[in-house]
Design a protein around this motif. Structure first.
Motif, mmCIF file in Angstrom:
data_model
loop_
_atom_site.group_PDB
_atom_site.id
_atom_site.type_symbol
_atom_site.label_atom_id
_atom_site.label_comp_id
_atom_site.label_asym_id
_atom_site.label_seq_id
_atom_site.Cartn_x
_atom_site.Cartn_y
_atom_site.Cartn_z
ATOM 1 N N ASP A 74 16.943 -19.547 -37.066
ATOM 2 C CA ASP A 74 17.608 -19.475 -38.366
ATOM 3 C C ASP A 74 17.952 -20.886 -38.855
ATOM 4 O O ASP A 74 18.836 -21.541 -38.301
ATOM 5 C CB ASP A 74 18.883 -18.624 -38.222
ATOM 6 C CG ASP A 74 19.642 -18.449 -39.526
ATOM 7 O OD1 ASP A 74 19.199 -18.977 -40.555
ATOM 8 O OD2 ASP A 74 20.695 -17.785 -39.500
ATOM 9 N N ARG A 75 17.228 -21.344 -39.865
ATOM 10 C CA ARG A 75 17.462 -22.652 -40.493
ATOM 11 C C ARG A 75 17.420 -23.789 -39.479
ATOM 12 O O ARG A 75 18.231 -24.702 -39.526
ATOM 13 C CB ARG A 75 18.794 -22.644 -41.250
ATOM 14 C CG ARG A 75 18.822 -21.675 -42.431
ATOM 15 C CD ARG A 75 20.205 -21.592 -43.045
ATOM 16 N NE ARG A 75 21.157 -21.133 -42.051
ATOM 17 C CZ ARG A 75 22.408 -21.589 -41.943
ATOM 18 N NH1 ARG A 75 22.855 -22.497 -42.767
ATOM 19 N NH2 ARG A 75 23.208 -21.104 -41.015
ATOM 20 N N GLU A 125 14.229 -19.484 -43.148
ATOM 21 C CA GLU A 125 14.271 -20.889 -43.539
ATOM 22 C C GLU A 125 14.327 -20.996 -45.063
ATOM 23 O O GLU A 125 13.687 -20.206 -45.776
ATOM 24 C CB GLU A 125 13.029 -21.634 -43.048
ATOM 25 C CG GLU A 125 12.867 -21.699 -41.537
ATOM 26 C CD GLU A 125 13.854 -22.633 -40.858
ATOM 27 O OE1 GLU A 125 14.387 -23.542 -41.534
ATOM 28 O OE2 GLU A 125 14.088 -22.453 -39.641
ATOM 29 N N PRO A 126 15.044 -21.982 -45.581
ATOM 30 C CA PRO A 126 15.056 -22.211 -47.030
ATOM 31 C C PRO A 126 13.823 -22.975 -47.478
ATOM 32 O O PRO A 126 13.139 -23.605 -46.668
ATOM 33 C CB PRO A 126 16.320 -23.055 -47.240
ATOM 34 C CG PRO A 126 16.508 -23.766 -45.946
ATOM 35 C CD PRO A 126 15.963 -22.876 -44.869
ATOM 36 N N LEU A 182 15.418 -18.495 -50.048
ATOM 37 C CA LEU A 182 15.443 -18.443 -48.591
ATOM 38 C C LEU A 182 14.474 -17.350 -48.142
ATOM 39 O O LEU A 182 14.520 -16.228 -48.645
ATOM 40 C CB LEU A 182 16.849 -18.151 -48.085
ATOM 41 C CG LEU A 182 17.023 -18.249 -46.569
ATOM 42 C CD1 LEU A 182 18.339 -18.936 -46.220
ATOM 43 C CD2 LEU A 182 16.950 -16.875 -45.913
#
Length: 257
Positions: A114-115, A144-145, A250
């Motif tokens: 996550d990110r 992910e953005p 996102l």
């Protein structure tokens, strides 16, 4: 430049916990965990677990017969993760670089990133490691953005666009990893099951400044000579003088081994 140009760079652990606690953070995280479908007795892996914001939720899902492994390389993050999970016997915290996961091959049932991939040296190598760690039939959640989609409303549209270009080209290592997640996952050997895009919206300037780094990134853009100081300050000041809007995309990918 003046240190009052936006909020100062926050403590990394505090930043991640605040982002996770925000309305936008809670929404996509809940969806990610739900789609991951963690079951009792499974082994769940949180790659780049940071301060451990998701570890208690994963521990609840796997129950007393399961195992949750949180991996991160930052000692400060790991200390907070250990504090947060000190009374959760199912949770194991391991210090390691995510390019070399400290997990036996073929032992993980569920995994999430996550990110994290936007910051690592080699996203493809991390996903290859994850493919090695997971067992056949495992489910993986990635989020992910895509910072190329960042929009900040301002009358000075050219400066808003320049700010987004600077953020995507200079601030974030892999700024467009969101749009590439499915491709990276497939190349690593995973089967794509679900791809979703959400749009976190910020209507509060202070919240956006903290989360998106409006002031501190504009200050860096000015220092780097990317945007003129007068132009940057005029743009930044205008953001809190009127109703505020900012957003980005996102991407969440659910795949299987």
């Amino acid at each position: 430049m003046s240190t009052t140009f936006g909020s100062p760079r926050p403590d990394a652990a505090a930043y991640m916990m605040r982002a996770a606690a925000s309305a936008a953070g809670r929404s996509y995280k809940q969806e990610l965990i739900q789609l991951l479908d963690v079951q009792l007795g499974q082994t769940a892996l949180d790659v780049g677990c940071g301060p451990g914001t998701d570890l208690p939720t994963l521990a609840e899902r796997v129950g007393v017969s399961g195992t949750v492994i949180g991996v991160d390389r930052d000692p400060v993050m790991l200390a907070e993760a250990r504090r947060r999970t000190s009374e959760l016997p199912a949770v194991q915290i391991r210090e390691a670089d995510v390019h070399a996961l400290p997990v036996e091959p073929g032992t993980v049932d569920r995994a999430k990133i996550d990110r994290v991939l936007m910051h690592v040296n080699d996203p493809a190598a991390v996903l290859e490691q994850l493919h090695l760690a997971t067992r056949p039939g495992a489910r993986i959640g990635l989020a992910e953005p895509d910072w190329d989609t960042l929009v900040v409303d301002a009358e000075d549209l050219d400066t808003s666009r320049a700010f987004t270009r600077y953020t995507a080209s200079e601030v974030v290592r892999h700024a467009t990893i969101g749009r590439s997640l499915a491709r990276y996952a497939q190349q690593a050997g995973f089967t794509i099951e679900t791809v979703r895009a959400t749009t976190p919206v910020f209507l509060d300037f202070q919240d956006a400044d903290h989360t998106l780094g409006l002031g501190r990134n504009m200050q860096q853009a000015v220092q780097d000579g990317y945007i003129a100081e007068v132009r940057g300050r005029r743009w930044f000041t205008s953001l809190f003088e009127k109703p505020f809007f900012a957003s980005f995309t996102l991407v969440t990918v659910i795949c299987s081994r």
